[in-house]
Design an enzyme around this catalytic site. Structure first.
Site, mmCIF file in Angstrom:
data_model
loop_
_atom_site.group_PDB
_atom_site.id
_atom_site.type_symbol
_atom_site.label_atom_id
_atom_site.label_comp_id
_atom_site.label_asym_id
_atom_site.label_seq_id
_atom_site.Cartn_x
_atom_site.Cartn_y
_atom_site.Cartn_z
ATOM 1 N N ASP A 1 12.430 24.925 -30.932
ATOM 2 C CA ASP A 1 13.229 23.824 -31.462
ATOM 3 C C ASP A 1 14.719 24.130 -31.546
ATOM 4 O O ASP A 1 15.527 23.228 -31.719
ATOM 5 C CB ASP A 1 12.743 23.445 -32.868
ATOM 6 C CG ASP A 1 13.122 24.499 -33.905
ATOM 7 O OD1 ASP A 1 13.019 25.705 -33.576
ATOM 8 O OD2 ASP A 1 13.516 24.131 -35.019
ATOM 9 N N ASP B 1 16.324 28.754 -28.351
ATOM 10 C CA ASP B 1 15.059 28.626 -27.615
ATOM 11 C C ASP B 1 15.246 27.981 -26.247
ATOM 12 O O ASP B 1 14.329 28.014 -25.419
ATOM 13 C CB ASP B 1 14.060 27.778 -28.420
ATOM 14 C CG ASP B 1 13.686 28.421 -29.739
ATOM 15 O OD1 ASP B 1 13.590 29.665 -29.779
ATOM 16 O OD2 ASP B 1 13.489 27.691 -30.721
ATOM 17 N N ASP C 1 7.562 29.681 -30.875
ATOM 18 C CA ASP C 1 8.659 30.180 -31.701
ATOM 19 C C ASP C 1 8.235 30.041 -33.161
ATOM 20 O O ASP C 1 7.528 29.094 -33.524
ATOM 21 C CB ASP C 1 9.921 29.367 -31.429
ATOM 22 C CG ASP C 1 11.048 29.743 -32.369
ATOM 23 O OD1 ASP C 1 11.423 30.915 -32.377
ATOM 24 O OD2 ASP C 1 11.521 28.857 -33.097
ATOM 25 N N CYS D 1 3.620 1.620 2.619
ATOM 26 C CA CYS D 1 4.881 0.923 2.339
ATOM 27 C C CYS D 1 5.821 1.820 1.525
ATOM 28 O O CYS D 1 7.010 1.942 1.829
ATOM 29 C CB CYS D 1 4.619 -0.366 1.572
ATOM 30 S SG CYS D 1 3.630 -1.580 2.459
ATOM 31 N N CYS E 1 0.837 -1.199 0.000
ATOM 32 C CA CYS E 1 0.000 0.000 0.000
ATOM 33 C C CYS E 1 0.868 1.243 0.000
ATOM 34 O O CYS E 1 2.102 1.168 0.000
ATOM 35 C CB CYS E 1 -0.937 0.008 1.212
ATOM 36 S SG CYS E 1 -0.068 0.141 2.787
#
Length: 762
Positions: A655, A659, A446, A35, A32
């Site tokens: 990309d 950036d 961008d 634990c 559970c």
């Protein structure tokens, strides 16, 4: 994509300044949320451990530590001392295998069947206690000794795991679910045993063996169904792993040798025939073909590949045969890194899980206290002197209050959500990013490489009136003239001309001589003996070319669209206007419209001039006041920070290397998967397909996952919030409580599996 996943890093090591190493552990024996919390607490107490995250659903732990202060063996030993199994996940052991999960399911199935066989007569006897059903069941089913003989194997054999786990938990002063189960079933069993042996002397006659036995059976049923459902949450990883080719045809010592894909080495020359999967990542050295990359990019159309082009392992070769040089093998291939990426995300913990962790830390001791108060309340006030009723209500409280569902509520949804994202090319680096994405209300895009393709293409060719209908001839002459130029605009013309020849199936027939590049103006060349001029208006004026009046309006219109205009003359006579621009991706217009429908405020960020930026914004329907133009690379992060300072929750999509700071500054950074490795490393979510529709998909997936987590937490808590008072007030039998407890865990995992039905937002 090659370096998306950096080895040995953990994202959150705040407050820890030493050298960092990461250790992944496979944990066995957790029952559970308590634990998982206990293991985390134990690991964090070790000197040199910076952070420890334990995931109940994946049964894994991620530990960041200083090797100068603690080693892997000490970390494993700490988990073992807490009463759990631990193994280091490395190349030899990659975590819980399908066979191990299958064995665990079969073990739970065996225990359930074993318990059910012995419990069935006890359950039948319980039904026989109802007057209308009494005549259908023999009387001996109610005999105490008969029930004792049936209940004892269930208690001692089927329930052994719970008692062992409860003993270890109490020994470590950290009671968990097994303590509740052991206490609840033992109370009913021991009470009934005392009545069976010494009941006549104590004036007690009623036994409740069916309560303990049927209760354990129902709990085991829940555990069995839970094990089966949890196995399904990792199906996405199994499917990804199944995409890998099994064998490779390698050229060694001039011979073709078929090897297992694991034996391919960097630098090997690999032969791929039509219809075969590409085994590893590399570059084509000989031949050409068409490759289906849909498993990686989601694009249904195959991609043409030639010498020098990169190919990715697990993609499918469709037509031709080729040989390629292996550059990335084993754990370094794109597919292997994607799988590792998803595994790390599934093992991470979302901030929303903190509520469940806090509750779990206090849950079991509080429940035991409520159960004892229930016993005392009923024995002294509710039904004074009736120890039987007090014990039954105590048992019902202990059993209904299972924290299993609470511990599974968040990680199971995160597992299924990140796995589903991987199917659609959305690689989410952690649960915290998946959670945060649903809160994004402002998206900064961008321009170059994100909204547009990031490279110039020839968009327009307008012939002079006397050249009408000779478009192909003009294009081929322009392409031949620009062939020796390295300028990006010139190359856009050359590519378009080459593509037109390829479409027509014609060889290049133009011969070039006397090529001259005129800096800042254009080019001059002789093509098949004809003088070709390509360049600016200034070049035309200097060369004595008089442009027709019709050209003026066309030039202004093209420049207003943000395009670069070239003028063409043949033998000093005006021939055509050519326009080059960074073209908009096919999906960008649709994606921006979809993002706006989803309630997001869309901005565009670019270093281009305002004219070009404005023209692109108009095409994709971004408001003019949401365009940030002429922004220097070093200032992009400042623009994102300004939006955040205005109270917006910002997602940044980019990309390029420039950036990366903005991606890191944003609340959520989305990196186009076809972009640079630096951008991919700085981002929180990587979009393998490289189009903006994936941004909408990832936000929609985040919303669906968080909605699912909230549903899970609601149901996990409502069982306890309503169930414990009902049981304490005596309106819930232990058997019904056991069934409800089992159903709670199964319902949470089953609800999480509904995310598998998620469809893209388009």
């Amino acid at each position: 994509m090659a370096d998306m996943v950096e080895k040995g890093q953990l994202s959150d090591l705040s407050g820890f300044d030493g050298p960092q190493e990461k250790l992944d552990l496979d944990i066995g024996g957790m029952s559970c949320a308590v634990c998982a919390a206990r293991i985390e607490k134990g690991l964090r107490a070790l000197p040199g451990v910076a952070s420890a995250v334990v995931n109940l659903a994946t049964e894994k732990a991620a530990v960041a530590y200083d090797p100068a202060q603690v080693d892997a063996a000490a970390v494993v030993s700490a988990v073992t001392k807490l009463g759990y199994e631990a193994r280091v996940i490395d190349e030899r052991h990659s975590g819980r295998s399908d066979d191990e999960r299958d064995r665990e399911f079969k073990r739970q199935l065996f225990l359930f069947i074993f318990a059910a066989v012995f419990s069935a007569p006890l359950f039948a006897g319980m039904l026989g206690m109802f007057a209308p059903l009494a005549r259908f069941f023999p009387h001996f089913l109610h005999h105490a000794w008969f029930q004792f003989c049936l209940a004892t194997p269930v208690q001692l054999v089927a329930g052994y795991h719970f008692f062992r786990d409860a003993f270890i938990a109490l020994k470590n002063r950290s009671p968990n679910m097994s303590v509740l189960v052991a206490m609840g079933t033992s109370t009913a069993y021991i009470y009934s045993t005392v009545v069976t042996f010494w009941g006549s002397g104590l004036g007690l006659h009623q036994v409740y063996f069916e309560s303990s036995a049927v209760l354990l059976t129902l709990i085991l049923l829940g555990k069995m169904l839970e094990a089966r459902a949890k196995g399904k949450t990792s199906e996405a990883l199994k499917e990804l792993a199944g995409l890998q080719a099994k064998n490779a045809l390698v050229i060694r010592d001039g011979r073709e040798v078929e090897l297992a894909v694991e034996e391919v080495r960097v630098g090997d020359l690999v032969l791929v025939r039509p219809g075969e999967k590409i085994p590893v990542d590399g570059v084509i050295r000989e031949g050409r073909s068409t490759v289906d990359e849909s498993m990686l990019t989601g694009e249904s159309l195959p991609v043409d590949k030639k010498e020098g082009d990169y190919v990715t392992g697990a993609t499918l070769n469709k037509i031709g045969a080729f040989r390629f040089e292996a550059l990335r093998v084993g754990r370094d291939t794109a597919l292997a890194q994607i799988i590792r990426f998803v595994e790390e995300a599934q093992g991470s913990k979302a901030p929303i899980q903190r509520l469940a962790d806090v509750i779990a830390g206090y849950f079991v001791p509080v429940v035991i206290g409520i159960a004892l108060l229930t016993f005392l309340g009923w024995y002294f006030f509710g039904d004074p002197g009736n120890v039987t009723r007090a014990i039954l209500n105590l048992t019902a409280v202990l059993v209904i209050a299972c924290p299993c569902a609470l511990g599974l509520a968040t990680p199971t949804s995160i597992m299924v959500g990140t796995g589903k994202g991987a199917e659609y090319g959305i690689l989410i680096k952690g649960g915290e990013h998946l959670e945060r994405a649903h809160r994004v209300n402002t998206l900064v895009l961008d321009k170059t490489g994100t909204i547009t393709y990031g490279e110039p293409v020839l968009t327009d060719l307008i012939p002079a009136p006397e050249m009408a209908g000779r478009d192909d001839e003009l294009l081929q002459l322009a392409g031949a003239a620009e062939k020796s130029s390295e300028h990006p605009v010139a190359q856009a013309v050359v590519k378009k001309a080459a593509a037109r020849l390829l479409e027509a199936g014609l060889p290049e027939a133009w011969s070039l001589s006397d090529f001259t590049a005129i800096p800042g103006r254009g080019v001059e060349a002789l093509v098949d003996g004809r003088q070709v001029l390509l360049g600016t208006e200034r070049l035309m004026a200097e060369q004595g070319v008089r442009l027709p009046e019709t050209f003026a309006a066309a030039i202004v219109g093209l420049e207003n669209e943000g395009k670069t205009v070239l003028l063409m003359a043949l033998d000093r006579l005006p021939a055509a206007i050519l326009a080059v621009a960074d073209s908009i991706k096919d999906t960008s217009v649709e994606a921006v419209a979809l993002l706006r429908r989803m309630g997001l405020e869309v901005w565009m960020l670019t270093g281009d001039n305002r004219l070009t930026a404005g023209s692109i914004a108009r095409v994709v329907n971004i408001d003019a006041d949401h365009v940030l133009a002429q922004v220097l690379p070093e200032d992009k992060a400042k623009k994102v920070a300004a939006l955040r300072a205005a109270g917006k929750i910002v997602g940044m999509v980019g990309d390029g290397i420039n950036d990366a700071p903005a991606l890191a500054e944003a609340d959520v950074g989305f990196a186009i998967g076809s972009g640079t490795d630096v951008a991919i490393e700085a981002a929180d979510i990587v979009l393998v397909r490289g189009d903006l529709l994936s941004v909408a998909d990832s936000i929609a997936l985040s919303r669906a996952t968080i909605r699912n987590i909230r549903q899970n937490l609601f149901w996990a808590l409502i069982y306890n919030v309503l169930g414990i008072p009902i049981a304490a007030l005596g309106f819930l039998s232990p058997v019904v409580a056991g069934a409800a407890m089992a159903f709670s865990s199964v319902s949470v995992v089953s609800n999480a599996l509904r995310i598998k039905r998620f469809k893209p937002a388009r």
